[in-house]
Design an enzyme around this catalytic site. Structure first.
Site, mmCIF file in Angstrom:
data_model
loop_
_atom_site.group_PDB
_atom_site.id
_atom_site.type_symbol
_atom_site.label_atom_id
_atom_site.label_comp_id
_atom_site.label_asym_id
_atom_site.label_seq_id
_atom_site.Cartn_x
_atom_site.Cartn_y
_atom_site.Cartn_z
ATOM 1 N N SER A 141 -5.702 74.600 -18.762
ATOM 2 C CA SER A 141 -4.709 74.280 -19.803
ATOM 3 C C SER A 141 -4.091 72.931 -19.469
ATOM 4 C CB SER A 141 -3.602 75.341 -19.821
ATOM 5 O OG SER A 141 -2.582 74.979 -20.730
ATOM 6 N N TYR A 154 3.007 80.854 -16.256
ATOM 7 C CA TYR A 154 1.719 80.526 -16.898
ATOM 8 C C TYR A 154 1.144 79.246 -16.269
ATOM 9 C CZ TYR A 154 -1.642 79.162 -20.505
ATOM 10 O OH TYR A 154 -2.790 78.772 -21.169
HETATM 11 N N1 LIG Z 1 -4.928 78.350 -27.553
HETATM 12 C C1 LIG Z 1 -4.357 77.409 -26.836
HETATM 13 O O1 LIG Z 1 -3.547 76.605 -27.340
HETATM 14 C C2 LIG Z 1 -4.709 77.255 -25.394
HETATM 15 C C3 LIG Z 1 -5.456 78.196 -24.696
HETATM 16 N N2 LIG Z 1 -5.758 77.973 -23.369
HETATM 17 C C4 LIG Z 1 -6.550 78.931 -22.609
HETATM 18 O O2 LIG Z 1 -7.732 79.202 -23.309
HETATM 19 C C5 LIG Z 1 -8.256 80.470 -22.887
HETATM 20 C C6 LIG Z 1 -8.733 81.244 -24.109
HETATM 21 O O3 LIG Z 1 -7.633 81.528 -24.929
HETATM 22 P P1 LIG Z 1 -7.667 81.403 -26.529
HETATM 23 O O4 LIG Z 1 -9.041 81.407 -27.013
HETATM 24 O O5 LIG Z 1 -6.779 80.281 -26.908
HETATM 25 O O6 LIG Z 1 -6.873 82.725 -26.934
HETATM 26 P P2 LIG Z 1 -7.340 84.121 -27.551
HETATM 27 O O7 LIG Z 1 -6.149 84.998 -27.425
HETATM 28 O O8 LIG Z 1 -7.913 83.906 -28.904
HETATM 29 O O9 LIG Z 1 -8.487 84.587 -26.572
HETATM 30 C C7 LIG Z 1 -8.206 85.115 -25.307
HETATM 31 C C8 LIG Z 1 -9.385 85.917 -24.863
HETATM 32 O O10 LIG Z 1 -9.124 86.436 -23.542
HETATM 33 C C9 LIG Z 1 -9.466 87.794 -23.551
HETATM 34 N N3 LIG Z 1 -8.705 88.532 -22.542
HETATM 35 C C10 LIG Z 1 -7.372 88.623 -22.395
HETATM 36 N N4 LIG Z 1 -7.078 89.423 -21.355
HETATM 37 C C11 LIG Z 1 -8.263 89.860 -20.850
HETATM 38 C C12 LIG Z 1 -8.627 90.721 -19.790
HETATM 39 N N5 LIG Z 1 -7.708 91.335 -19.030
HETATM 40 N N6 LIG Z 1 -9.938 90.938 -19.558
HETATM 41 C C13 LIG Z 1 -10.884 90.354 -20.328
HETATM 42 N N7 LIG Z 1 -10.598 89.528 -21.339
HETATM 43 C C14 LIG Z 1 -9.296 89.289 -21.600
HETATM 44 C C15 LIG Z 1 -9.192 88.297 -24.958
HETATM 45 O O11 LIG Z 1 -10.016 89.419 -25.254
HETATM 46 P P3 LIG Z 1 -9.561 90.955 -25.257
HETATM 47 O O12 LIG Z 1 -8.148 91.011 -25.747
HETATM 48 O O13 LIG Z 1 -10.554 91.586 -26.185
HETATM 49 O O14 LIG Z 1 -9.737 91.411 -23.845
HETATM 50 C C16 LIG Z 1 -9.670 87.099 -25.770
HETATM 51 O O15 LIG Z 1 -11.052 87.187 -25.982
HETATM 52 C C17 LIG Z 1 -7.133 81.145 -22.095
HETATM 53 O O16 LIG Z 1 -7.432 81.083 -20.726
HETATM 54 C C18 LIG Z 1 -5.904 80.282 -22.414
HETATM 55 O O17 LIG Z 1 -4.993 80.280 -21.355
HETATM 56 C C19 LIG Z 1 -5.341 76.854 -22.725
HETATM 57 C C20 LIG Z 1 -4.616 75.913 -23.377
HETATM 58 C C21 LIG Z 1 -4.215 76.038 -24.733
HETATM 59 O O1 LIG Z 2 -1.978 76.706 -22.578
HETATM 60 C C1 LIG Z 2 -1.195 76.892 -23.508
HETATM 61 C C2 LIG Z 2 0.140 76.446 -23.457
HETATM 62 S S1 LIG Z 2 1.110 76.910 -24.785
HETATM 63 O O2 LIG Z 2 0.282 77.049 -26.013
HETATM 64 O O3 LIG Z 2 1.720 78.177 -24.459
HETATM 65 O O4 LIG Z 2 2.114 75.858 -24.929
#
Ligand SMILES: NC(=O)C1=CN([C@@H]2O[C@H](COP(=O)(O)OP(=O)(O)OC[C@H]3O[C@@H](n4cnc5c(N)ncnc54)[C@H](OP(=O)(O)O)[C@@H]3O)[C@@H](O)[C@H]2O)C=CC1
Ligand SMILES: O=CCS(=O)(=O)O
Length: 244
Positions: A141, A154
């Site tokens: 992130s 986080y």
């Molecule tokens: N969206 C944003 O602005 C940003 C996102 N990120 C990072 O990107 C990554 C993906 O997130 P994003 O696509 O945005 O969000 P989503 O919420 O759309 O996707 C998150 C995914 O993680 C899975 N997940 C959560 N907990 C678990 C678990 N315990 N075991 C297995 N799978 C899990 C969820 O699936 P399920 O619930 O089915 O398990 C889902 O598929 C994350 O690491 C997030 O921190 C980083 C920066 C910015």
């Molecule tokens: O990685 C994500 C940071 S935020 O969307 O919570 O600002």
């Protein structure tokens, strides 16, 4: 080998960045094993991809459970005979000011974002060593690159992954590759994991206003995987142009 025929495990493939990356990789001929906790969206994604690729399957996986992560990686090896790339993408972001003492949320972020990533390393590293090849890709992130109030735990989990990734890269030697991709705001279901209503509302508004398509992150991941075996793309930061 570029993307075609690479065996790739993606955690958090049921939505957002993981889902978009699965589609992009499948279109380029990768063999995929998709992990997440929710079965319905995983099944739906596998059905969608099956229209153009038969080399895709899923396993219900909670990354915070070490045995689940081991099973996911073992499943990829038994189904496809090897593992080329582990994309540690699963993550949650129930951010809030420390004063709110949402200790359960702190623990969940540590369990999923940090320990989940580490369990992936523990499961894949021996296989990569044995194969003398393999690629760790982590979705980190921009949080932690810039310290923001409310994101303490986080950002801490993400910076821990960043630090461990760099140590992993150094220890990995010349046969393995280690890439971290750090997104800014991306339009996904990410805010649904937030338990503090005020924070959730703010993040949703920011995502609506400037969030990128998840494809922007998938393209960065595909770029890193697509490099020749002796080229290791370290860190990629991808932000919306509008994000400070
Ligand atoms: N969206 C944003 O602005 C940003 C996102 N990120 C990072 O990107 C990554 C993906 O997130 P994003 O696509 O945005 O969000 P989503 O919420 O759309 O996707 C998150 C995914 O993680 C899975 N997940 C959560 N907990 C678990 C678990 N315990 N075991 C297995 N799978 C899990 C969820 O699936 P399920 O619930 O089915 O398990 C889902 O598929 C994350 O690491 C997030 O921190 C980083 C920066 C910015
Ligand atoms: O990685 C994500 C940071 S935020 O969307 O919570 O600002």
């Amino acid at each position: 080998m570029s993307i075609e025929n690479k065996v790739v495990v993606i955690t958090g493939a049921s939505s957002g960045i993981g889902r978009a990356t699965a589609i992009m990789l499948a279109r380029q001929g990768a063999k995929l094993v998709l992990g997440a906790r929710r079965e319905a969206p995983l099944k739906e994604l596998v059905n969608e991809i099956s229209a153009y690729s038969s080399e895709v399957t899923y396993a219900l996986t909670d990354v915070s459970n070490r045995e689940d992560m081991q099973c996911l990686v073992n499943f990829a090896c038994s189904r496809f005979g090897r593992l080329d790339v582990l994309i540690a993408n699963a993550g949650i972001g129930p951010i809030s000011p420390l004063d709110e003492l949402r200790v359960d949320d702190w623990e969940a972020m540590i369990d999923i974002n940090l320990k989940g990533y580490l369990y992936g390393v523990a499961a894949a590293l021996p296989i990569f060593r044995q194969q003398e090849a393999g690629h760790f890709v982590s979705v980190i992130s921009t949080s932690g690159l810039r310290i923001v109030a409310g994101q303490a735990v986080y950002a801490g989990t993400k910076n821990a992954v960043r630090t461990i990734n760099e140590a992993l890269r150094i220890e990995a030697g010349e046969k393995l590759r280690v890439t971290g991709v750090s997104p800014g705001f991306v339009k996904t279901q990410f805010a649904d994991s937030m338990t503090d209503p005020a924070t959730q509302e703010k993040v949703k508004a920011a995502m609506d206003m400037m969030g990128m398509s998840p494809d922007a992150i998938s393209r960065a991941i595909v770029f890193a995987i697509d490099q020749p075996d002796d080229v290791d793309v370290g860190d990629i930061v991808v932000r919306p142009t509008a994000q400070a």
